[in-house]
Scaffold this active site. Structure first.
Site, PDB file in Angstrom:
ATOM      1  N   HIS A  12      82.574  38.801  37.226  1.00  0.00           N
ATOM      2  CA  HIS A  12      81.172  38.364  37.384  1.00  0.00           C
ATOM      3  C   HIS A  12      80.749  37.362  36.301  1.00  0.00           C
ATOM      4  O   HIS A  12      79.571  37.315  35.915  1.00  0.00           O
ATOM      5  CB  HIS A  12      80.232  39.585  37.392  1.00  0.00           C
ATOM      6  CG  HIS A  12      80.295  40.412  36.136  1.00  0.00           C
ATOM      7  ND1 HIS A  12      80.296  41.788  36.158  1.00  0.00           N
ATOM      8  CD2 HIS A  12      80.364  40.067  34.821  1.00  0.00           C
ATOM      9  CE1 HIS A  12      80.350  42.251  34.916  1.00  0.00           C
ATOM     10  NE2 HIS A  12      80.394  41.223  34.086  1.00  0.00           N
ATOM     11  N   HIS A  59      73.927  44.064  31.205  1.00  0.00           N
ATOM     12  CA  HIS A  59      74.293  43.411  29.944  1.00  0.00           C
ATOM     13  C   HIS A  59      73.079  43.194  29.046  1.00  0.00           C
ATOM     14  O   HIS A  59      73.032  42.275  28.248  1.00  0.00           O
ATOM     15  CB  HIS A  59      74.954  42.061  30.218  1.00  0.00           C
ATOM     16  CG  HIS A  59      76.244  42.117  30.985  1.00  0.00           C
ATOM     17  ND1 HIS A  59      76.319  42.460  32.309  1.00  0.00           N
ATOM     18  CD2 HIS A  59      77.514  41.846  30.603  1.00  0.00           C
ATOM     19  CE1 HIS A  59      77.578  42.389  32.709  1.00  0.00           C
ATOM     20  NE2 HIS A  59      78.326  42.025  31.699  1.00  0.00           N
ATOM     21  N   HIS A 192      89.158  40.678  29.174  1.00  0.00           N
ATOM     22  CA  HIS A 192      88.431  39.686  28.390  1.00  0.00           C
ATOM     23  C   HIS A 192      87.766  40.318  27.172  1.00  0.00           C
ATOM     24  O   HIS A 192      87.415  41.485  27.195  1.00  0.00           O
ATOM     25  CB  HIS A 192      87.414  38.888  29.215  1.00  0.00           C
ATOM     26  CG  HIS A 192      86.271  39.638  29.850  1.00  0.00           C
ATOM     27  ND1 HIS A 192      86.436  40.674  30.740  1.00  0.00           N
ATOM     28  CD2 HIS A 192      84.921  39.459  29.755  1.00  0.00           C
ATOM     29  CE1 HIS A 192      85.248  41.089  31.168  1.00  0.00           C
ATOM     30  NE2 HIS A 192      84.307  40.383  30.573  1.00  0.00           N
ATOM     31  N   GLU A 239      85.202  46.704  31.539  1.00  0.00           N
ATOM     32  CA  GLU A 239      84.500  46.641  32.839  1.00  0.00           C
ATOM     33  C   GLU A 239      85.383  47.089  34.000  1.00  0.00           C
ATOM     34  O   GLU A 239      84.878  47.326  35.099  1.00  0.00           O
ATOM     35  CB  GLU A 239      83.983  45.211  33.084  1.00  0.00           C
ATOM     36  CG  GLU A 239      82.823  44.864  32.172  1.00  0.00           C
ATOM     37  CD  GLU A 239      82.386  43.404  32.255  1.00  0.00           C
ATOM     38  OE1 GLU A 239      81.307  43.093  31.750  1.00  0.00           O
ATOM     39  OE2 GLU A 239      83.115  42.576  32.828  1.00  0.00           O
TER      40      GLU A 239
HETATM   41  C1  DHB Z   1      81.828  36.323  30.385  1.00  0.00           C
HETATM   42  C2  DHB Z   1      82.363  37.450  31.027  1.00  0.00           C
HETATM   43  C3  DHB Z   1      81.542  38.545  31.327  1.00  0.00           C
HETATM   44  O1  DHB Z   1      81.980  39.684  31.912  1.00  0.00           O
HETATM   45  C4  DHB Z   1      80.185  38.515  31.032  1.00  0.00           C
HETATM   46  O2  DHB Z   1      79.424  39.563  31.384  1.00  0.00           O
HETATM   47  C5  DHB Z   1      79.648  37.388  30.401  1.00  0.00           C
HETATM   48  C6  DHB Z   1      80.466  36.299  30.078  1.00  0.00           C
HETATM   49  C7  DHB Z   1      82.681  35.124  30.072  1.00  0.00           C
HETATM   50  O3  DHB Z   1      83.910  35.186  30.176  1.00  0.00           O
HETATM   51  O4  DHB Z   1      82.116  34.088  29.720  1.00  0.00           O
HETATM   52 FE    FE Z   2      80.422  41.252  31.974  1.00  0.00          FE
END
Ligand code: DHB
Ligand code: FE
Length: 279
Positions: A12, A59, A192, A239
């Site tokens: 997302h 978030h 990530h 996540e």
């Molecule tokens: C990014 C990834 C995320 O899951 C999020 O909530 C906000 C930013 C990103 O990779 O930029």
């Molecule tokens: Fe996220």
């Protein structure tokens, strides 16, 4: 009776919204990611779901560190998005299905999940980006039941708890008397990390293992501890628990119909997965 027809899991990342606003879907950077939704569009047109139950993580738009429910279920007739500061357009509102929400809430509490009930709830990019990916041009017509899981602040719910939450939601949906075709969505991931020493961390081997095992052996993934998940997938790779909650709802014969994995989108390994749930 309601029927669970399948589940979609997708990353997302907010910059997807910016790419859409700037019509960059066919740019070399974006094309391999957006093409991953062609089959999802075909499947949605063919299967015609009536409602989507969406597992995502807030978030900071709706809940902040001062009040952080582990599990929160929306019971509103409408869910609004607001400017989160990412520089992406605010999406149009998404309709709710309060009757289905209350059925799920009643069943979850009867099943000893002490969730937070939200008769008002804002939805952030973790809901609006997947909705826009599935229905380009914000052309969604179906209502949602949003279920938010804390991925932001310790203590975090275990992978096993999230899989079991999904199973409870799945049982609730299957006992809903209305003839609805219900799809399940899990958003976020895959690996990530946005901050700290490991910012930019991606783990392709681990992600592909998760995408593989989630189909037939989610219980095996549920044995991973949250600390090990963060070590292997990064702080925000946590996540993946939202994918497991989605998978938990699928209580029939589960088959992988489509998957796409692309590195990177922003700081994230972008995964898209479509699972069928046959009776
Ligand atoms: C990014 C990834 C995320 O899951 C999020 O909530 C906000 C930013 C990103 O990779 O930029
Ligand atoms: Fe996220």
């Amino acid at each position: 009776m309601a029927q669970i027809i399948g589940g979609v899991a997708t990353t997302h990342v907010p910059s997807i919204g910016k790419a859409i606003a700037e019509q960059k879907q066919n740019d070399p950077y974006w094309k391999p990611f957006f093409r991953g939704f062609d089959y999802v569009h075909y499947w949605l047109a063919r299967e015609k779901p009536d409602v989507a139950v969406v597992f995502s993580n807030d978030h900071g738009l709706n809940f902040f560190l001062d009040k952080m429910p582990t599990f929160a279920v929306g019971a509103a007739s409408e869910y609004r998005n607001q400017d989160e500061g990412w520089g992406i357009p605010v999406s149009r509102s998404i309709a709710g299905d309060p009757a289905l929400s209350w059925h799920i809430i009643n069943n979850l509490v009867a099943d000893e999940f002490d969730i937070t009930t939200c008769q008002e709830m804002l939805v952030d990019h973790a809901v609006t980006i997947p909705m826009t990916l599935m229905w380009p041009g914000e052309k969604w017509t179906i209502p949602i039941v949003p279920i938010s899981i804390n991925t932001v602040q310790h203590p975090l719910p275990s992978l096993k708890r999230c899989l079991n939450l999904g199973r409870s939601v799945g049982r609730a949906i299957s006992s809903y008397p209305q003839d609805l075709r219900v799809m399940i969505v899990g958003t976020g991931g895959l690996s990530h990390q946005l901050d700290g020493k490991r910012a930019g961390f991606i783990n392709k081997t681990f992600d592909l293992m998760c995408m593989d095992k989630i189909v037939d052996s989610p219980e095996e993934l549920a044995k991973i501890s949250t600390h090990d998940l963060i070590r292997e997938a990064g702080a925000q790779g946590l996540e993946f628990i939202l994918w497991l909650a989605m998978r938990g709802c699928l209580n029939g014969k589960v088959k992988r119909l489509h998957q796409n994995y692309h590195i990177p989108i922003s700081n994230t390994a972008a995964g898209t997965l479509l699972l069928e749930n046959a009776a």
